[in-house]
Design a protein around this motif. Structure first.
Motif: not given
Length: 679
Positions: A231, A236-237, A240-241
């Motif tokens: 992140s 990347t949030e 998000s996964k």
């Protein structure tokens, strides 16, 4: 999430076969034998790594064997996770449904996965989101050869061999019946699975049947799926996964097989047919699921005590029809097919000038096809044939082993609008090895094995050209690649006395031209998204490492186990670390037995991995503390209840060897309960 209610066509495509096999396994068995409780006690002797069938203590190459109760209690949803933690063995860990073994830092085509001594034909080496075409639920024994085994099994065994043995073709005379059944529930993925196996015979003919089913929910994880390091690196949030649950990680699988053999005093001849289905989400893409179907027909036979120079002949063949489709929001995106025949004919010769050994012929003829928008390799036909020789010469309590292998490999791509005119690449890989076992005294044995190994490049290393969404990069093959060549040394010092044993191993493998997938530092624009570019290229490399395994009987009730491994791998031209190499791992455990009770506590610590390749993120260390308690019921048949707790510290476990380590951690703290029975 109940995936049986979702789109899973292949899972139920063979429902009549499934129901027929369930009926066969649950119906009473009538046996005319005098003792219908007759069972076959199959010793856990390795059948891989030495064609002469010697015990693991007498083998020059390091071999680990899992079977019986130990395999049942260790069993996971994938082959990779079942073996992860054995010294020298890690896993690709592409989510809970797709995980392939890595041996000594080597993966993909360098680890040959076999079923009953014949190669497994699937698409798992092409992409790590593709599951291995073997379900651990029906496996009876797994042999793991650590280190080069190219002499006996071909160039794709440069890193080692994993041979899953299922006994679907009975090899021994059976007069009565034998079988097993097990079921388990729980774990971080809320698994619900079960399997049943039965063999019935009248002394001359034997029949086998097995059936299994597994359903899992999305995987529970300790925190965020996306690592803090990723992140911070690319924005990347973290959710998000998924948070507390890994997105799109549920799965459903089932399958079964039937086999029959004619057993006689000097051998057997048998045939089996297996059909398996696997439907699961790919954690790299939230809207993609894989629907897999694998059909495998095997023929095997052996004749012993022959007259003349050859005293035993062994035949093994398998035809596989593998297919999987990748579904994007329920629509077919890409289809992968792999069909072909593999096999070997091996003869054991009479003792000649003190030499005991075998000569063999091995062949493979396969056709791989990738159809659809995300196909990044063309259709390819691979043909391979080779001859090999293995010999042992005993000198008192010591022995020398040696042998060689020569072969021809053809890899031919088809004409394609996306990949252009087809090409035909030919290679002539050759391998040889020299080893020795020296018995120091009644307790100490030393072994050493020197080997030269060659491997023909695989079809995707040669012809890949396009975005590989599962790994999040554009992969570029190299048709100029030559044979991959390496020289290796493997040494072990073994001690065994009473109930104590310890094995310390060291190895080094020097590659003249190690074929790897390296990030170029460039980005490609694919459908409006920038993806990093990676290309297959050959570099000089050195792999070296240590392995430790020991067991000590403290008294009649308590036993102590220790284990550890370390791999160091570098590109020796630029002195750069190679990617996805597992860090130092140390572990141990305590076993307790009292009457019908058995308990176990185990801990494995993986250190932080700071030795990383360019454009590769570091990985934090972790400690996995697990426990097991089991109770054997006082009934006629062997019935055992057990409960397993994993990741008791609820640590964030990320395997550095995984492409998805920064978006797909291992499961959270969990408890699984189950029962197993042998009859």
């Amino acid at each position: 999430m109940n995936m049986t209610n979702r789109l899973a066509p292949s899972v139920w495509r063979h429902k009549p076969l499934w129901l027929a096999m369930m009926a066969a396994l649950t119906s009473p068995v009538t046996v005319t034998a005098a003792d219908n409780s007759t069972t076959i006690d199959l010793d856990q002797v390795p059948v891989t790594g030495n064609p002469l069938g010697v015990a693991s203590d007498d083998m020059v190459v390091p071999v680990s064997v899992l079977g019986g109760r130990e395999l049942s209690l260790r069993r996971q949803g994938t082959l990779g996770e079942t073996l992860n933690g054995i010294p020298g063995v890690t896993a690709t860990q592409f989510g809970p449904n797709a995980s392939r073994p890595i041996i000594r830092g080597l993966d993909a085509e360098r680890v040959r996965i076999m079923q009953n001594g014949v190669g497994v034909l699937d698409a798992s080496s092409l992409s790590f989101d593709h599951a291995v075409g073997i379900d651990p639920l029906i496996i009876e024994q797994i042999d793991v050869v650590r280190g080069p085994a190219a002499l006996l099994y071909g160039g794709s065994a440069m890193g080692g061999v994993v041979n899953a043995i299922d006994h679907r073709i009975p090899k021994e005379s059976l007069n009565g019946y034998t079988g097993r059944a097990e079921a388990r529930f729980g774990g971080p993925d809320n698994t619900r699975n079960g399997a049943a196996v039965v063999d019935v015979g009248n002394g001359l003919f034997a029949l086998h049947a097995d059936v299994y089913s597994r359903e899992t929910s999305n995987l529970d994880i300790p925190g965020y799926a996306v690592s803090k390091r990723k992140s911070l690196a690319d924005g990347t949030e973290r959710d998000s996964k998924g948070k507390k649950t890994l997105n799109n990680s549920a799965g459903f699988a089932n399958g079964g097989a039937m086999g029959a053999s004619w057993t006689f005093d000097k051998g057997y001849l048998g045939l089996s047919y297996a059909d398996s289905n696997n439907y699961y989400g790919t954690v790299a893409e939230d809207d993609v699921k894989i629907d897999m179907n694998n059909k495998r027909t095997e023929l095997a036979g052996e004749v012993r005590d022959l007259k003349g120079p050859i005293e035993k002949l062994k035949l093994r063949m398998a035809y596989t029809n593998y297919k999987h489709v990748e579904l994007e929001n329920g629509e077919v995106g890409t289809t992968f097919k792999n069909r072909g025949m593999q096999g070997s004919l091996e003869g054991t010769h009479q003792t000649f000038l003190g030499l005991n050994g075998v000569v063999g012929y091995q062949f493979q003829n396969t056709r791989f096809m990738a159809l659809g928008e995300e196909a990044f390799v063309p259709s390819v036909t691979t043909q391979d044939q080779s001859l090999y020789l293995y010999e042992e010469y005993a000198i008192d309590k010591h022995k020398i082993t040696f042998g060689g292998r020569t072969g021809e490999t053809s890899v031919r791509s088809a004409d394609s609008d996306n990949f252009g005119t087809g090409q035909n690449k030919r290679f002539s890989p050759n391998s040889f090895a020299l080893g020795g076992l020296y018995t120091i005294d009644e307790s100490w044995v030393a072994t050493v094995n020197l080997s030269h190994n060659e491997r023909a490049p695989s079809y995707f290393e040669l012809f890949a050209d396009g975005p590989h969404i599962a790994t999040g990069q554009v992969e570029i093959g190299n048709t100029a690649l030559k044979k991959e060549r390496s020289n290796g040394i493997d040494a072990q010092l073994k001690w065994k006395s009473g109930g104590h044993s310890i094995t310390l191993g060291a190895y080094a493998t020097k590659f003249k031209n190690f074929i790897g997938l390296f990030n170029t530092g460039n980005d490609r624009l694919v459908d409006g998204e920038l993806l990093p570019e990676a290309e297959f290229r050959a570099v000089p490399a050195l792999f070296k490492g240590l392995e430790l395994e020991g067991k000590f009987a403290l008294n009649d009730e308590w036993a102590l186990r220790v284990r550890g491994d370390y791999v160091h791998a570098k590109d020796t031209r630029n002195n750069d670390y190679l990617p996805r190499i597992s860090p130092l791992r140390l572990g141990g455990g305590l076993d307790y037995r009292l009457g019908n009770w058995n308990a176990r506590m185990d801990v494995l610590h993986a250190f932080k991995q700071n030795d990383v390749a360019e454009n590769e993120l570091k990985t934090d260390g972790y400690t996995n503390l697990s426990a097991l308690v089991a109770y054997k019921l006082p009934v006629k048949y062997h019935v055992e209840l057990f409960a397993k707790a994993n990741n008791l510290l609820n640590d964030e476990i990320r395997e550095h060897a995984s492409f998805l380590k920064d978006i797909s951690p291992a499961g959270a703290r969990s408890v699984l309960v189950g029962a197993r029975a042998d009859f």
